[in-house]
Structure formats: C-alpha cells, structure tokens
Design an enzyme around this catalytic site. Sequence first.
Site, PDB file in Angstrom:
ATOM      1  N   SER A 653      70.842   6.969  -2.029  1.00 47.83           N
ATOM      2  CA  SER A 653      70.610   6.643  -1.149  1.00 47.83           C
ATOM      3  C   SER A 653      68.804   6.626  -0.588  1.00 47.83           C
ATOM      4  CB  SER A 653      71.453   7.305   0.584  1.00 47.83           C
ATOM      5  OG  SER A 653      70.818   8.448   0.639  1.00 47.83           O
ATOM      6  N   LYS A 696      71.739   8.536   9.769  1.00 42.33           N
ATOM      7  CA  LYS A 696      69.794   8.579   9.643  1.00 42.33           C
ATOM      8  C   LYS A 696      69.269   8.282  10.817  1.00 42.33           C
ATOM      9  CE  LYS A 696      71.840   8.586   4.910  1.00 42.33           C
ATOM     10  NZ  LYS A 696      71.459   7.673   3.787  1.00 42.33           N
TER      11      LYS A 696
END
Length: 797
Positions: A653, A696
Amino acid sequence: MKKALDPSELYKPCNIEHFHFKSTEELEDVDIFLGQNRATDSIQFGMRVGQRGYNIFALAPSGTGKLTTIQQLVKQEAAQQPAPSDWCYVNNFSAQAKPKAIKFASGKGKEFQDDMEQLIDELSVAIPAAFDGDEYRSKTEEIEEEYRKRELNEINQLREEAINSHIILTETPTGYAFAPVDDEDKIISQEQFNKLDKEKQQQYQKSILELQQRLQKLLKKFPAWRKETKRKLQNLNREVAALAVNHSIHDLKEKYAKHPEVLSYLEDVDDDILQHVRDFIPHREQQIVLPFMEAAQESNPFKRYHVNLIISNGERKSAPVVLEDHPNYANLLGRCDHQAYMGALVTDFTMIKPGALHRANGGYLIIDARKLLMQPYAWECLKRALQAGEIRIESLERSLSLVSTSSLEPEPIPLTLKVIIYGDRLIYYLLNLYDPEFQDLFKVPADFDDSVDRIDKESDYAKLIATLARREKLRPFGPQAVARIIEQSARLTGDAEKLSTHLRSIKDLLTESDYWAGFHGHDIVAGSDVQQAIEHKIHRLDRIREKMYENIHRGTVMIDTDNRVTGQINGLSVLQLGEFMFGQPSRITATTRLGNGKVVDIEKETELGGAIHSKGVLILSSFIASRYARKTPFSLTASLVFEQSYGQVEGDSASLAELCVILSSLAEVPLRQDLAITGSVNQLGQVQPIGGVNEKIEGFFDICKQKGLTCEQGVIIPASNVKYLMLRWDIVHAAKNGQFHIYAVENVDDALEYLTDIEAGQQNEQGEFPPESFNGRVQKQLESFNTLKQKFLAKEK
C-alpha cells in the site's frame, strides 16, 4: 487541478426516513442469519442428503453467529424427524467382558428396564421365600438324612463285624481307628497285648488289617455319596427356583415375543438363575442346610440382571440435537467407569456411560473444530466411528495398547447421524489439504459471509437489531440509535456499501449502548448512547495509539505536516492490536544517483521488508524504467527507506508513495508534506485500492489536528477506495469547513500533480515529455545520468 472529494462522499449515513417505528419494540423478530443464504442452503442440503459422508463443516471467523445459525437450522430440521431408538446394555452370561447391546423403539427401552427391575424385585422376594418354606426344608433334610443314614449304616455294619472279632472301631480327631478288646469289651493295652501269645496277636493283627482295608474302601465311597447328595440338592434347588421364576419370566417372554433379542436374553436370564441358585439363598440357609457347599456369595446377586439404559428417547418428540462443548475421546465415544474394590479397580456392564455420539445417534451432533482438534485422538476417533458406521466403546489406553489388563468390550452400536463441525476457514483449508480422509467424511462446506449488501437491507438489519435486543433482554432502540448502529456496522466491514454479519461485535455494541442508556436514565436507547459506547470502547483500547501520536507530536518520531521537501513523503500504514485498528503515518525518503538501474530497498536488505513489499518495489522500478528509459539505458540507482521504522514492513500500500518520492528525488522537485498518500501501483502506473483506508485517513488527520490544521492538509487515496469511506464525523466536518481534504487519484500522474502542484505532462509521439512538466524533468535527469555514464565509459576505454 482536480478538486477534493465532496464531504458527502466521505460518509454514507443511514436514512432514518425509511424507519417507520418509534422503537425496536414495534419490529418483529427475524432469523439472525441475515444475508447468509449460501451457508444456510449448504447446511440444509447437507442435513437432507441421506448418503454417508455428507457431513457439514461450517467455516467462518468466530463471532459471526455461525453456531447460533447452525443450531436454529438444525433444530428446525430435527423437529421434522422422528425420535430415534433406545439402546440398552445387558449382561452377556457366556462372556461377561462383552456386554450385549439391545435396540428398542423410542420409549420401549425404559419400559424394558422397568420390567426387569420389577422382575428382580419379584425374584428377590420369591426365591428366598421358596427356599425358606417348610416343604423345601423337609426335602433337604430328607436328602441330608438319607446321606447320613447311608454313611452311618455302613460304619455301624463295619463296627458290628469288628466287635464279632473282639475289635472295636473308635473315632479320633484324625479319623477312625481299630483297637482289640478282651472278653469284657475293654480295650487291651499295649502291655496286655504283648503278654498274649503269638497266635492270638497274629489273629488280632490280621483282623485289624482286614477291617482297615474295608474301612479304606468305605471311606473312598463317601465323597461320591456326598457329590450325589449335592446333585440331588442342586436339582431340588433348581426345581424350587424354577417354580419361583418361571411364572414371572414367562409373562415377560409373552410380552416381548416379537423381539428375538429380548427373548434370547430372557432365556439366558432363566438359565443363569437356575445355574446360580445358591447365590440367592441366604447365608443362614447355606450354613445349616448345605454345610459342605461353598459359602461364597455375591453381595447383590441380582445385579447381573439389571438393564443399563444408556440412551432413552421416550420423552423426545423429534430427533436429538447435541452440542458437545468438550469433545474429548471419552465424551465422544463413551466410557466404562471403574470403582475401587479391595485395592483393585473393577467394572461391569452397568458402568458403561454413553458419549455424545450415543446421545446424537439418529440426529445431529455439533462440535467446535478447534476444541475437537485440541483433544488428543478425538479427531481420529470421530473419523473412525463415521467410517465404520458404529460406536465402539474402548478406553484410550487400550486403543493405544498402553495397558494389557482385561477390560470390557461392549458390543458396538450402529451409528446414523449428521455431524456439523464449525470453525475458522483456515482450519477447513488445512484439513482439506493435509487430511486425505476429510473430503470423504465432510463433503459439504457451509461458508458464512462476513458482510451483506447494505442496499435495501437497512430495514431488515433494523429487525435484526430488534431481535438481538430482545434476546439479550436489552432496552428498545430508537431510530437514531438503530441508524448509528447500522453506520458503525458498515464501518466494521471497512466498506460503506456493506453491513457486518459479525454478530458478536453487534451484540457487544448493543449491550454497551444499553448500559449507557441506563447510565443516563433513558428508557429507549438513543443515538448518543450508541456513540458513547463506540467512543468508550476506543478509549479502552487506544493507549498504544495515544503514545505513538504523542511521540510524533513531541518530535521524537519525525513527521512533517507542512512545507515541501525533495525526496521525502508521508506514507500511511495501519496497525492492528487485537480488535483495535488505527492509522500510523510514516516518513518515507529516497535518494537517487547515477547507477546501473537498480532500486535498493533498504527494508529488504536489512530483512525488515516482507515479500509483498519487495514485490511492490520491483513493480515501481519496472514502471520507472519502462516510462522514462524505454529507448535508453536506465542509468539510475535509488535507495528507499521507511525512516524510524524498527519492525517488519509488509504490504504494497506504500508503493505509490515510494514511486512518488523516488521521482521527486530524480526531478529535484519538492513534495508537499501537508499531504499523506496511500495506494499501490501497477507496472502501468495505475493506482490500485488498499485496505484500512478509513483508519489511515483518520490517523493523519489526528496528527495534523494535534499540530494545528492549516486548511491545506489532506490525504491522497486511490479512487477505487472512495466507496469504502466511512470517516469519523469530525473529519467530515473539517472537510465541509475546508480544513482538511481527501483527494482521489487513478494514476501516478494525478498523485504527482497534487503533491507538486506541477503538471505531470503527457508523452508526444516521439516519447518526449514537455520540458517544464514533472515527467519532463524526470526524463531530463535520467538523460543527464545517461550522458555522464557514457563519458565515464569513454574515459575507461
């Protein structure tokens, strides 16, 4: 430049206008297996297939409600099935170590047990009474008197013959003895005998020797006479016992005339009673009437005629459903208990105890896969029983040949049932891979979904909440509370378009919301109560997050949230500690120089990078080479590292952030530090979705908020992750007020434009980028590296 996402895209609220109720008390109950059509169809199919091997393995993470669903479906199916047979264990008179199993129709086993108990009660009175009667006494005395007279007559006859020879027969403590007498019938002493003449002495000696020989022959006859007398007494006892027994057993034989196994058993009982008559005669009678017979007698001679009813389904109206919570070897197969007797352990057929397989026979057995596999040899014994189609009770020690002592070997009982095992998906896949017998025995997997589509399901989910609240005896929930629970359910799945089917999490949220409603004195749980339950749970779990954010705020961990820096970017990762997830920003830096086309992943070189992370680095290096050095040598060496990272780095990611930071170092263009970025990238430069997008974004927002919002900060995410957004309300409000921004990108160029505020630039037909564009600067720098490399090579030559 593209705009940030509209605040309406950051959170998908539940529309309470669709709720036409004031509280969940108005909603009807529903099945809790909402959205589990695949799993329920599989379970029903497995239960209804009659062939062997079609047992069921329900696979899903713990807490998804699979056990409750299984029990509900199985009970519905079991209600349509008849009650199974009863099973009894009885004594095997020919081989007591191998008790016999007898099958009865439902409820008839208990009836037979009662009949045998009644028979035992009757015999325990009738047999002693028969032996206590005057007629029996007179007959036994007659037989005994006949023996005594016979013995006495023979002795008297020998005594008379001895007297005729002037010899008397005397009894001594050790037996019989002969002695000579004079004319006055007085015993001649040894001195007197020595004074007799030799002829007289020889005559006495000859007569005594003849008499002794006759006595010896006579004494040898006595044991045979005793045995004959004993046989006469035994026959008398059998006749008396038969008269006492026959009537009661005859009635039972007529009652069970159509049951061959019971008839055979009753015949064996009849024969055994007659063969062991002495066990039923009181000790007093044996001592007086039969002095020469063995005095040993069982404490309870009727015990061997008891019936051990191990399974009784008389009160059951349908097939059994058994949930075995402790599936060890003995609890599954059954066991033979022992009791201490004079320093030894003894057992018999009355101590046979049933196991879960016996109780579920003819029905359904439900077992937790993890608990089953944790018990030694339990999995093997279950497979063996299913393969053989019978339940064979055998101690684990004997099965493993650890002991050689004799033990019971009960007759096996035929096994017909459906086994439903439930457990995690990993257990199912491991068994499927490593156990070759697994597929033969568990042909039906029931795979439970972790989530259900949210569209058109909110009303059904509200009914599910109402059902769970009533089952847990909680306060009713208002529309606002239901809406907030649905929103949190979507958040738990990490997808705004899905709802969680993890019932344990939902029940926990309902319970804690009910607590806060009671704390605030609410009769109906409000949305604020649900919100407080959510926040309090986070507060209980977020100590580590708080400490990590504190380190960033104090500058111990260096994260910039403003300014621009070349070769430096804020990446985003997710940490999960137990059931709590939170986002963590990480500084990623890169350096570039003239080289041979290699991207050095420092995390991998130090063995801190996982395989997926290394794959992401190789992909981005391939992208750089294919885009900027397609027709020229790739004269670049780059180094990548996660700064202040002291643990494993895994996942791809961060590959988009890594690509952007390398290109920044190459082009010598600074990147915005008030933006954090997440996303994976493929070899074509397309941005791919990642997990944990909500956490996040929230992680970087919290850091920015601590340091002070500048109205420029934000996060770059993949465009394909927009549909997953269910952000906290404070972030949504910040976005509405222009204090924080979420940008969605589809490719690397979009991300570079946000990070640099410079146009990325597109290639022309010759493969050239505009000189002032970001890509043009990258291309120019690579060409410069290539020129320098050529000069070095020329000097070497």
